[in-house]
Design an enzyme around this catalytic site. Structure first.
Site, PDB file in Angstrom:
ATOM      1  N   GLN A   1       0.797  -1.220   0.000  1.00 42.72           N
ATOM      2  CA  GLN A   1       0.000   0.000   0.000  1.00 42.72           C
ATOM      3  C   GLN A   1       0.832   1.274   0.000  1.00 42.72           C
ATOM      4  O   GLN A   1       0.432   2.276  -0.584  1.00 42.72           O
ATOM      5  CB  GLN A   1      -0.923  -0.011   1.223  1.00 42.72           C
ATOM      6  CG  GLN A   1      -1.990   1.047   1.214  1.00 42.72           C
ATOM      7  CD  GLN A   1      -3.119   0.688   2.155  1.00 42.72           C
ATOM      8  OE1 GLN A   1      -4.022  -0.056   1.818  1.00 42.72           O
ATOM      9  NE2 GLN A   1      -3.059   1.212   3.368  1.00 42.72           N
TER      10      GLN A   1
ATOM     11  N   GLU B   1      -3.261  10.012  -0.404  1.00 45.74           N
ATOM     12  CA  GLU B   1      -2.336  10.517   0.606  1.00 45.74           C
ATOM     13  C   GLU B   1      -1.210  11.352   0.007  1.00 45.74           C
ATOM     14  O   GLU B   1      -0.242  11.676   0.684  1.00 45.74           O
ATOM     15  CB  GLU B   1      -1.771   9.344   1.419  1.00 45.74           C
ATOM     16  CG  GLU B   1      -2.879   8.598   2.166  1.00 45.74           C
ATOM     17  CD  GLU B   1      -2.365   7.431   2.990  1.00 45.74           C
ATOM     18  OE1 GLU B   1      -1.149   7.147   2.932  1.00 45.74           O
ATOM     19  OE2 GLU B   1      -3.178   6.813   3.692  1.00 45.74           O
TER      20      GLU B   1
ATOM     21  N   LYS C   1      -3.922   5.377  15.377  1.00 45.00           N
ATOM     22  CA  LYS C   1      -4.921   6.106  14.592  1.00 45.00           C
ATOM     23  C   LYS C   1      -6.084   6.436  15.520  1.00 45.00           C
ATOM     24  O   LYS C   1      -6.775   5.534  16.009  1.00 45.00           O
ATOM     25  CB  LYS C   1      -5.405   5.261  13.413  1.00 45.00           C
ATOM     26  CG  LYS C   1      -4.359   5.036  12.337  1.00 45.00           C
ATOM     27  CD  LYS C   1      -4.875   4.091  11.256  1.00 45.00           C
ATOM     28  CE  LYS C   1      -3.908   3.996  10.085  1.00 45.00           C
ATOM     29  NZ  LYS C   1      -4.344   2.975   9.091  1.00 45.00           N
TER      30      LYS C   1
ATOM     31  N   ARG D   1      -5.230   9.127   8.346  1.00 50.84           N
ATOM     32  CA  ARG D   1      -5.976   8.157   7.547  1.00 50.84           C
ATOM     33  C   ARG D   1      -5.977   8.634   6.102  1.00 50.84           C
ATOM     34  O   ARG D   1      -5.656   9.787   5.818  1.00 50.84           O
ATOM     35  CB  ARG D   1      -7.418   8.002   8.037  1.00 50.84           C
ATOM     36  CG  ARG D   1      -7.601   7.528   9.466  1.00 50.84           C
ATOM     37  CD  ARG D   1      -6.881   6.239   9.799  1.00 50.84           C
ATOM     38  NE  ARG D   1      -7.279   5.063   9.036  1.00 50.84           N
ATOM     39  CZ  ARG D   1      -8.059   4.080   9.502  1.00 50.84           C
ATOM     40  NH1 ARG D   1      -8.569   4.158  10.727  1.00 50.84           N
ATOM     41  NH2 ARG D   1      -8.311   3.007   8.767  1.00 50.84           N
ATOM     42  N   SER D   2      -6.392   7.761   5.198  1.00 53.95           N
ATOM     43  CA  SER D   2      -6.385   8.158   3.783  1.00 53.95           C
ATOM     44  C   SER D   2      -7.423   9.232   3.493  1.00 53.95           C
ATOM     45  O   SER D   2      -7.242  10.066   2.605  1.00 53.95           O
ATOM     46  CB  SER D   2      -6.598   6.944   2.886  1.00 53.95           C
ATOM     47  OG  SER D   2      -7.750   6.233   3.264  1.00 53.95           O
TER      48      SER D   2
ATOM     49  N   LYS E   1       3.230   9.540  10.763  1.00 55.24           N
ATOM     50  CA  LYS E   1       2.956   9.128   9.385  1.00 55.24           C
ATOM     51  C   LYS E   1       1.764   9.947   8.919  1.00 55.24           C
ATOM     52  O   LYS E   1       0.641   9.729   9.368  1.00 55.24           O
ATOM     53  CB  LYS E   1       2.658   7.628   9.371  1.00 55.24           C
ATOM     54  CG  LYS E   1       2.338   7.057   8.019  1.00 55.24           C
ATOM     55  CD  LYS E   1       2.008   5.571   8.180  1.00 55.24           C
ATOM     56  CE  LYS E   1       1.340   5.060   6.931  1.00 55.24           C
ATOM     57  NZ  LYS E   1       0.864   3.684   7.094  1.00 55.24           N
TER      58      LYS E   1
END
EC number: 4.2.1.11
Length: 428
Positions: A163, A205, A338, A367-368, A389
């Site tokens: 991913q 992203e 998350k 998150r995306s 991230k």
């Protein structure tokens, strides 16, 4: 007392054009907090449940009016008059009001919006930056950014199964310098992709999604971009992978369409990842095994856990109960954090603390589907998580977090430290 006097929920749109929840919390003093929640594309099966309307005639069933209604009625009534400074009590009230393990009744999206907005209101009233409100006055570290520059899997429409392929500026002297290095590599990568006749369109992203021949070809393309941008792969900029393996795990096998459709056992897939780690400067692998393949996770941890950060995302879903089981079984050595996987700030902080006590690292993550809300930047600094991230070097929903981190580093001045490789204290 910082009494809550009004709560307003509303439906807004996230970075993918899908509805999400925003919440305003007003205090008796006039202080106000606003927060909005993200949403994922590849989700762990044990994540807290975001409440969607399911009305196919409106936003293709993805509306959040039910969650907003819960915010404006039940949640508002339960929190009215409570002290916003008492975050743990506020969150416990939300959890008890919902009454389910998965937060499916009120919706984790409604609960998290309230939890975050309460914290922002309390920080506003205190006259503190959010990271100082969360973390107090002690020393704080800026996080090493894990920058997603090539997308595959559920985040792209290309040949890659994995991913995310990420760059980590571990050799930088400051966060500001790390961000600059990442941006320069990003732009060099764009040029290389363009020169090879591939699309430079970006995904959810902000990373590129070229149709490269294989995963190794993608890795080599990134390494070339690092070198041509003037940096040393490994010592200055390392690599990270997010396999999101649950997405291609079926009937006990990992089937990689991007590698010719080969189907691998857990041991064979672990061997493949180990081979890549030997050939390339990969220091972090997220979801290297599927969330339900605990035996595979144990194999991978035993094989790579002393030299590579092994991050559990779908595996742990920011849940202390599952993380505790992983720690006891010696599975993974890091957890992805998350906030919408668990649904309240208190539970988020508990997961980070549990990980650190066990010698696991904690990587605070977006998150995306994101919004302009930058709370995770403050959380990463406040908790000294030392890693974040939050996407690539494009799209304003990703830049909102990076720019907030720049402001925080500026405010902290000489007190701010950038850990570099020391952020990976789980590697021995």
């Amino acid at each position: 007392m910082s009494a809550i006097v009004d709560i307003i929920g509303r439906e807004i749109l996230d970075s993918r054009g899908n509805p999400t929840v925003e919440c305003d919390v007003l205090l008796e003093s006039g202080a106000m907090g606003r927060a909005s929640v993200p949403s994922g594309a590849s989700t762990g099966s044990r994540e807290a449940i975001e409440l969607r309307d399911g009305d196919k005639g409106r936003y293709l069933g993805k509306g959040v009016l039910r969650a907003v209604e819960n915010l404006n009625t039940e949640i508002s009534e339960a929190l009215m008059g409570l002290d916003a400074q008492e975050q743990t009590f506020v969150d416990r009230t939300l959890i008890e009001l919902d009454g389910t393990d998965s937060k499916e009744r009120l919706g984790a999206n409604a609960m998290l919006a309230a939890s975050m907005a309460v914290a922002r209101a309390a920080a506003d009233e205190s006259g503190l930056s959010l990271y100082r409100y969360f973390g107090g006055s002690g020393p704080m570290s800026m996080p090493v950014p894990m920058m997603n520059v090539i997308n595959g899997g559920a985040h792209a429409n290309n040949t890659l199964d994995l991913q995310e392929l990420m760059i980590l500026p571990v050799g930088a002297a400051s966060f500001r310098e790390a961000l600059r290095w990442g941006a320069e590599v990003f732009h060099m990568l764009k040029k290389l992709i363009h020169d090879q006749g591939m699309s430079t369109a970006v995904g959810d992203e902000g990373g590129f999604a070229p149709n490269v021949a294989s995963h190794e070809a993608a890795i080599q393309l990134i390494l070339k971009a690092i070198t041509e941008a003037g940096y040393e792969p490994g010592t200055q900029i390392a690599l990270g992978l997010d396999c999101a393996s649950s997405e291609f795990y079926r009937d006990g096998k990992y089937t990689l369409a991007g590698e010719g459709g080969v189907s691998l056992s857990s041991q064979e897939f672990a061997n493949l990842l180990a081979t890549w780690c030997d050939k390339y400067p990969i220091i972090s692998i997220e979801d290297g095994m599927a969330e339900n393949d605990w035996d595979g996770w144990k194999l991978l941890t035993d094989q790579l856990g002393k030299k590579v950060q092994l991050v559990g995302d779908d595996l742990f879903v920011t849940n202390t109960r599952i993380l505790r089981e992983g720690i006891q079984k010696g599975v993974a050595n890091s957890i992805l954090i998350k906030i919408n996987q668990i649904g309240t700030l208190t539970e988020t902080f508990a997961a980070i603390e549990m990980a650190k006590r066990a010698g696991y690292t904690a990587v605070v993550s977006h998150r995306s589907g994101e919004t302009e809300d930058s709370t995770i930047a403050d959380i990463a600094v406040a908790t000294n998580a030392m890693q974040i991230k939050t996407g690539s070097l494009s799209r304003s929903d990703r830049m909102a977090k990076y720019n907030q981190l720049l402001r925080i580093e500026e405010e902290l001045a000489e007190v701010a430290s950038y850990p570099g490789l020391e952020a990976f204290y789980n590697l021995r």
